[in-house]
Design a protein around this motif. Structure first.
Motif, PDB file in Angstrom:
ATOM      1  N   SER A   1       0.831  -1.206   0.000  1.00 47.13           N
ATOM      2  CA  SER A   1       0.000   0.000   0.000  1.00 47.13           C
ATOM      3  C   SER A   1       0.862   1.252   0.000  1.00 47.13           C
ATOM      4  O   SER A   1       2.031   1.217   0.400  1.00 47.13           O
ATOM      5  N   SER A   7       1.460  -1.991   4.013  1.00 44.21           N
ATOM      6  CA  SER A   7       0.702  -3.176   3.590  1.00 44.21           C
ATOM      7  C   SER A   7      -0.720  -3.073   4.111  1.00 44.21           C
ATOM      8  O   SER A   7      -0.929  -2.701   5.263  1.00 44.21           O
ATOM      9  N   ALA A  61      -2.508  -5.646   4.489  1.00 44.81           N
ATOM     10  CA  ALA A  61      -2.712  -6.895   5.222  1.00 44.81           C
ATOM     11  C   ALA A  61      -1.344  -7.365   5.711  1.00 44.81           C
ATOM     12  O   ALA A  61      -0.711  -8.219   5.094  1.00 44.81           O
ATOM     13  N   THR A  62      -0.894  -6.795   6.835  1.00 40.98           N
ATOM     14  CA  THR A  62       0.487  -7.016   7.281  1.00 40.98           C
ATOM     15  C   THR A  62       0.792  -8.500   7.507  1.00 40.98           C
ATOM     16  O   THR A  62       1.811  -9.007   7.031  1.00 40.98           O
ATOM     17  N   GLN A  89       5.803  -2.718  11.127  1.00 37.58           N
ATOM     18  CA  GLN A  89       5.166  -3.739  11.956  1.00 37.58           C
ATOM     19  C   GLN A  89       5.823  -5.101  11.732  1.00 37.58           C
ATOM     20  O   GLN A  89       6.066  -5.859  12.666  1.00 37.58           O
ATOM     21  N   ILE A 119      -1.803   6.133   8.183  1.00 35.62           N
ATOM     22  CA  ILE A 119      -3.026   5.359   7.910  1.00 35.62           C
ATOM     23  C   ILE A 119      -2.795   3.968   8.479  1.00 35.62           C
ATOM     24  O   ILE A 119      -2.138   3.140   7.849  1.00 35.62           O
ATOM     25  N   HIS A 151      -4.213   0.706  11.530  1.00 34.81           N
ATOM     26  CA  HIS A 151      -4.957   0.174  12.673  1.00 34.81           C
ATOM     27  C   HIS A 151      -3.987  -0.206  13.786  1.00 34.81           C
ATOM     28  O   HIS A 151      -4.357  -0.224  14.951  1.00 34.81           O
ATOM     29  N   GLY A 152      -2.756  -0.588  13.420  1.00 33.79           N
ATOM     30  CA  GLY A 152      -1.793  -1.088  14.397  1.00 33.79           C
ATOM     31  C   GLY A 152      -1.213   0.023  15.258  1.00 33.79           C
ATOM     32  O   GLY A 152      -1.103   1.171  14.820  1.00 33.79           O
ATOM     33  N   HIS A 168       4.088   7.900   6.423  1.00 33.00           N
ATOM     34  CA  HIS A 168       4.211   7.820   4.964  1.00 33.00           C
ATOM     35  C   HIS A 168       4.594   9.200   4.446  1.00 33.00           C
ATOM     36  O   HIS A 168       4.295  10.214   5.077  1.00 33.00           O
TER      37      HIS A 168
HETATM   38  N1  LIG Z   1      -0.558   1.755   5.943  1.00 31.32           N
HETATM   39  C1  LIG Z   1      -0.170   0.576   6.406  1.00 31.32           C
HETATM   40  O1  LIG Z   1       0.868   0.063   6.049  1.00 31.32           O
HETATM   41  C2  LIG Z   1      -1.131  -0.105   7.361  1.00 31.32           C
HETATM   42  C3  LIG Z   1      -0.523  -1.268   8.083  1.00 31.32           C
HETATM   43  C4  LIG Z   1      -1.566  -2.182   8.743  1.00 31.32           C
HETATM   44  N2  LIG Z   1      -2.397  -2.828   7.748  1.00 31.32           N
HETATM   45  C5  LIG Z   1      -2.406  -1.395   9.727  1.00 31.32           C
HETATM   46  O2  LIG Z   1      -3.541  -1.090   9.433  1.00 31.32           O
HETATM   47  O3  LIG Z   1      -1.921  -1.082  10.790  1.00 31.32           O
END
Ligand SMILES: NC(=O)CC[C@H](N)C(=O)O
Length: 501
Positions: free
Chosen positions: A284, A320, A322-323, A357, A418, A420-421, A458
């Protein structure tokens, strides 16, 4: 900022394509700058994107609001973000009201007007489009009321007759706005005239009437050889070919899906830094690496297997969607061992967001947001996934950075988050003295040796201060890129094709 000068709702110009990759985003961006250069107030619009390349922008209420105030920010597809910059407009969530972010082959996270919407994410495709049309139409109406011109981008092809009834992104939008439509095709692939004619022929009569010009894109060779095809096509359809645009290998705008062409991955000069970006399936925000491609002496390549990272000076683990799944993919390619060898030799590793992550010890997902699993163990950190998504602009200053990344010490960066982690030191490891050096609180860490760096921000390489610190060089700015595109519109289009009435 420009003020509205034309009376009434904005004129709508729409760029449709005969396929994905025909050049819609590029042309819409060029038209945004073209009309803005005429002193008009311009906004881009695309009803729906499917992409993991997202940008953080203002919500209409939060426009101009406090940076970091939760709720004041939302996500849109990157292409409309760049189009807004080309239009000299403040990007906002109405410019791309629906964003589908693929997390697996059959599942996407649905973002409506900038915010994750769990009910829509769980809904089947056809029902979903019917239910979101009112919000899409309202966003478009508002932009039309506030601007002189709205440059609208379609998606894929408007002639997907299997999807016609559930369309919310192509001809339904064109009809709603009474848009003057241009249909663009990629002539480099062959079959361009059949694509144009077939697309036009499959549309119902009232929709055909909205198509006012055909555009041949990515043309190579002698334009004289095109005759008499444009004339024959006009005889059959009544639609003129209004532009023939030459192939541009290095136009400088990030590709919509972010995947750059390796053949043009260097801006020239003797190569001094080889950078391999690991391209996992749910990669991503990869368009953030475009500026590296423009730095002289930097060679940027994609890596999908260990041989691809051989000889690299830096390995980047990008974001990513979907890490955990992408980390499992990375292991299946044996890239984990290749990255570990590179790091053990002192080679530079940079993880951004999902990549950061992965560099930690473990991924913990008690809510079913992303997935669980052991990390690569290159930083003593643990990531827990939360239901709430952090979406914001962030400005921060690197603290004391050591080792290979020392040039970043004290550098102030503007970026976006951006995720969730949430990531923190591994408590049991920290108790034994094994801690990552925190360079920006809760956002950036490095290993004691200094060669492995991970951060949540980012947009690092879009910051001129960072490029200067790392390479002592400036890359061409987006402003130069937009102006070149607008100049191209002036050369390649018949002027009456773009005149506004
Ligand atoms: N932007 C990303 O790389 C998001 C990383 C992971 N999927 C999260 O939501 O934490």
């Amino acid at each position: 900022m420009t003020h509205k000068t034309l009376p009434g709702p904005a004129r709508a110009i729409m760029v449709l394509g005969t396929s994905s990759g025909a050049g819609k985003s590029w042309l819409a961006t060029a038209l945004c700058r073209h009309y803005s250069n005429q002193g008009l107030k311009v906004a881009p619009f695309k009803a729906q994107n499917m992409s993991n390349n997202a940008r953080v922008v203002a919500t209409p209420d939060g426009a101009g609001g406090e940076a970091g105030a939760f709720g004041a920010w939302g996500e849109i597809g990157s292409a409309q973000y760049f189009q807004a910059l080309a239009a000299r407009a403040a990007p906002d969530v109405r410019m791309n009201p629906l964003l589908l972010k693929p997390e697996a082959d059959t599942h996407s996270q649905v973002v409506l007007l900038g915010q994750v919407n769990n009910e829509l994410s769980a809904m089947p495709w056809r029902g979903r489009s019917a239910s979101v049309w009112p919000q899409i139409a309202a966003a478009l109406d508002e932009l039309r009321a506030e601007n002189d011109v709205v440059v609208i981008e379609g998606a894929g092809s408007p002639a997907e007759i299997n999807l016609h009834d559930s369309d919310v992104v192509n001809m339904r939008v064109a009809r709603h706005a009474g848009a003057r439509c241009l249909l663009v095709t990629d002539i480099d692939r062959g079959g361009a005239f059949a694509h144009l004619y077939g697309t036009w022929a499959l549309l119902p009569g009232d929709e055909r009437a909205l198509i006012q010009g055909f555009v041949l894109n990515k043309f190579r060779g002698d334009a004289a050889l095109l005759a008499p095809a444009p004339e024959l096509l006009q005889e059959k359809t009544g639609v003129p070919v209004v532009a023939t645009i030459p192939m541009q290998w290095n136009h400088g705008l990030p590709e919509e899906d972010g995947v750059f062409d390796m053949a043009t991955a260097t801006a020239g000069g003797a190569v001094h830094t080889r950078i391999a970006v690991v391209a996992y399936p749910r990669i991503s925000n990869l368009d953030e690496f475009q500026p590296l491609k423009n730095v002289p002496g930097v060679l940027l390549t994609w890596a999908r297997c260990p041989a691809d990272v051989e000889g690299a000076d830096w390995i980047i683990l990008p974001g990513s969607k979907a890490t955990a799944a992408d980390l499992a993919w990375l292991r299946a390619q044996a890239l984990d061992a290749a990255i570990a060898r590179h790091a053990a030799r002192g080679g530079r590793v940079l993880g951004i967001c999902g990549g950061l992550q992965m560099l930690g010890e473990a991924l913990i997902d008690t809510l079913g947001v992303d997935g669980n699993g052991p990390g690569l163990g290159l930083l003593p950190l643990v990531t827990s996934f939360e239901a709430r998504k952090t979406v914001r602009h962030t400005r921060a200053r690197f603290g004391e950075v050591r080792g290979a990344w020392a040039a970043l010490a004290g550098v102030e960066v503007a970026g976006y988050e951006i995720h969730h982690g949430q990531t923190a030191q591994h408590p049991a490891m920290a108790a034994k003295g094994d801690v990552a050096r925190e360079l920006i609180p809760r956002l950036a860490w490095q290993n004691p040796a200094g060669n492995v760096l991970g951060l949540y921000l980012h947009g690092l390489f879009e910051d001129a201060a960072v490029l200067r610190a790392l390479f002592g060089a400036d890359a061409p700015t987006l402003e130069q890129v937009f102006e070149r595109m607008a100049a191209g519109v002036g050369w390649w289009f018949a002027p009456e094709a773009l005149a506004l009435d």
